[in-house]
Write a protein that holds these residues in place. Structure first.
Motif, PDB file in Angstrom:
ATOM      1  N   LYS A  15      60.354  71.261  52.645  1.00 46.80           N
ATOM      2  CA  LYS A  15      60.811  70.126  53.835  1.00 46.80           C
ATOM      3  C   LYS A  15      59.592  69.708  54.719  1.00 46.80           C
ATOM      4  O   LYS A  15      59.539  68.359  55.113  1.00 46.80           O
ATOM      5  N   HIS A  16      58.595  70.421  54.632  1.00 47.33           N
ATOM      6  CA  HIS A  16      57.353  70.102  55.543  1.00 47.33           C
ATOM      7  C   HIS A  16      56.172  69.643  54.682  1.00 47.33           C
ATOM      8  O   HIS A  16      55.508  68.519  54.860  1.00 47.33           O
ATOM      9  N   LEU A  17      56.045  70.364  53.425  1.00 45.89           N
ATOM     10  CA  LEU A  17      55.127  70.070  52.847  1.00 45.89           C
ATOM     11  C   LEU A  17      55.135  68.582  51.914  1.00 45.89           C
ATOM     12  O   LEU A  17      54.083  67.670  51.930  1.00 45.89           O
ATOM     13  N   ALA A  18      56.322  68.071  51.352  1.00 51.23           N
ATOM     14  CA  ALA A  18      56.449  66.933  50.768  1.00 51.23           C
ATOM     15  C   ALA A  18      56.104  65.757  51.656  1.00 51.23           C
ATOM     16  O   ALA A  18      55.395  64.569  51.333  1.00 51.23           O
ATOM     17  N   PRO A  19      56.771  65.583  53.006  1.00 57.29           N
ATOM     18  CA  PRO A  19      56.440  64.520  53.682  1.00 57.29           C
ATOM     19  C   PRO A  19      54.922  64.564  54.120  1.00 57.29           C
ATOM     20  O   PRO A  19      54.428  63.330  54.464  1.00 57.29           O
ATOM     21  N   ALA A  20      54.378  65.426  54.448  1.00 57.05           N
ATOM     22  CA  ALA A  20      52.836  65.783  54.693  1.00 57.05           C
ATOM     23  C   ALA A  20      51.974  65.096  53.635  1.00 57.05           C
ATOM     24  O   ALA A  20      50.970  64.566  53.967  1.00 57.05           O
ATOM     25  N   LEU A  21      52.562  65.192  52.259  1.00 60.53           N
ATOM     26  CA  LEU A  21      51.675  64.799  51.293  1.00 60.53           C
ATOM     27  C   LEU A  21      51.878  63.039  51.169  1.00 60.53           C
ATOM     28  O   LEU A  21      50.976  62.224  50.933  1.00 60.53           O
ATOM     29  N   VAL A  22      53.114  62.593  51.724  1.00 57.29           N
ATOM     30  CA  VAL A  22      53.109  61.270  51.757  1.00 57.29           C
ATOM     31  C   VAL A  22      52.357  60.569  53.093  1.00 57.29           C
ATOM     32  O   VAL A  22      51.797  59.639  52.708  1.00 57.29           O
TER      33      VAL A  22
END
Length: 419
Positions: A15-22
């Motif tokens: 939930k934190h990693l995916a948006p950070a990659l965006v």
């Protein structure tokens, strides 16, 4: 880069990693078996899919788990083929393989780098299975079933380029040579938001009426997704008669549902149709007066916006677990500065150091648990010391923005560089 996430219940641990990659400018998609209302979540394109069939009736009980995972893997495989036909070619695939979905993705995209979330590898001895003698296996072939349950893990080892695991102990459950491919980085705790709040107040609707609790009250908290033996619910309940008798002003707040998350449901031949929550409540109730029982509050599942204030309110927080996956709630309790009494089991040893970040007790000793909780309830100086140390430890080792997320992003980058 083009990055594809695979998680049955996306975002889950990502939930934190995916948006950070965006935010870094990558193209990020997520395949999920959830029914979703929107096409995007925090910049991540959602690709829902469904399985076309269920498990075979009367299939051999030792292989039903792997058949279920194969069905899910096929569904993900066929949805991935559709994505490929549309021109999507991921550089990196990041998957939680626990439900099997990512098993055949290298057949679709053989050049993509696959990183898997390594949550737990099952063992017939030395971990959760066989840990609690009160609940022995009912089938002498249970070890055989467990070996087959690891088929999904073993097959992923053949295709995965690297793994990530939230704790050293969870990583240690995986066998070599794949263990050497696992990087240990926790999912991360937002220690800025999840912080002490001396002014916190919580209002409860009780049988006796509405009450409001503050930090001036004596509050013992116990939190699990579900109230079950895997998380020490039976030990906690057995500590209550003494705890309530010795601390006549204490209130006990328990968070958790009445189903099971990890272990087995109660044996119907032994317990009938009862649930774990009711079984152990009924066991201790005759030793607890009506007045004392009125200070025990089963809160069920609590929305997150009310959950953090509950931890901030806690005078002493209790966390017990079999040797199994470490709960986020333990680290969240540390981040809020709770004085913690925890079970002396392997998953706790990375976070709770005796008399430094908390107190450790034998998982199976309700009297010792009651004694440690009562001791801390009478000792505000020690509580403050343990709570401050726990928060400091959480900030240093589990903070989302300064520790965990940067390391997770480095891990993703390392997947591309692996040869």
């Amino acid at each position: 880069m083009k990055i594809l996430f695979i998680h049955q219940n996306f975002p889950g641990q990502f939930k934190h990693l995916a948006p950070a990659l965006v935010q870094q400018g990558h193209v990020v998609l997520a395949m999920t078996m959830q029914k979703v209302q929107a096409s995007y979540w925090q910049g991540v394109q959602l690709v829902p899919y469904t399985a076309s069939r269920g498990s075979t009736p009367q299939v051999h009980p030792w292989v039903v788990d792997f058949e279920t995972k194969t069905i899910r893997a096929e569904a993900c495989f066929r949805a991935a083929l559709q994505l490929k036909a549309q021109g999507f070619m991921p550089d990196v695939i990041i998957a939680h393989p626990g439900w099997g979905e990512s098993l055949f993705l290298k057949e679709v995209w053989p050049q993509a780098r696959l990183g898997i979330y390594c949550e737990f590898f099952y063992h017939p001895q030395g971990a959760d299975v066989g840990f609690d003698p009160e609940f022995p296996a009912t089938d002498t072939g249970d070890a055989c079933r467990l070996r087959l349950k690891n088929l999904n893990n073993l097959l992923h080892f053949e295709v995965a380029d690297a793994g990530i695991s939230p704790t050293q102990w969870q990583a240690s459950t995986f066998p070599q040579p794949f263990r050497s491919k696992i990087t240990v980085v926790h999912d991360g705790i937002d220690t800025v938001t999840i912080a002490p709040n001396p002014q916190v107040a919580l209002t409860l609707n009780t049988a006796a009426g509405v009450i409001t609790l503050t930090r001036q009250d004596e509050v013992v908290t116990f939190v699990n997704r579900n109230l079950e033996p895997y998380r020490g619910y039976h030990t906690f309940m057995r500590a209550l008669p003494e705890l309530l008798q010795r601390r006549p002003q204490a209130r006990v707040l328990m968070v958790g549902g009445d189903d099971v998350s990890y272990g087995a449901k109660p044996d119907p031949q032994r317990y009938g149709a009862a649930k774990w929550k009711d079984i152990f409540a009924a066991e201790v109730r005759p030793r607890i007066s009506d007045a004392d029982w009125s200070r025990v509050h089963f809160l069920g599942h609590v929305p997150y916006q009310h959950f953090i204030p509950l931890l901030q309110l806690s005078t002493v927080h209790v966390y017990l677990t079999y040797p199994f996956v470490l709960s986020w709630s333990l680290l969240e309790a540390m981040s809020t500065g709770c004085a913690i009494v925890a079970s002396n089991t392997q998953p706790l040893h990375e976070a709770i150091m005796q008399n430094q970040t908390g107190r450790l007790v034998d998982f199976f000793d309700p009297a010792a648990l009651a004694n440690e909780v009562c001791s801390l309830l009478t000792d505000p100086i020690t509580r403050q010391h343990l709570g401050a140390n726990a928060r400091s430890f959480a900030q240093q080792h589990y903070d989302l923005q300064t520790v965990c997320l940067p390391r997770q992003l480095d891990w993703v980058q390392s997947l591309v560089l692996k040869k």
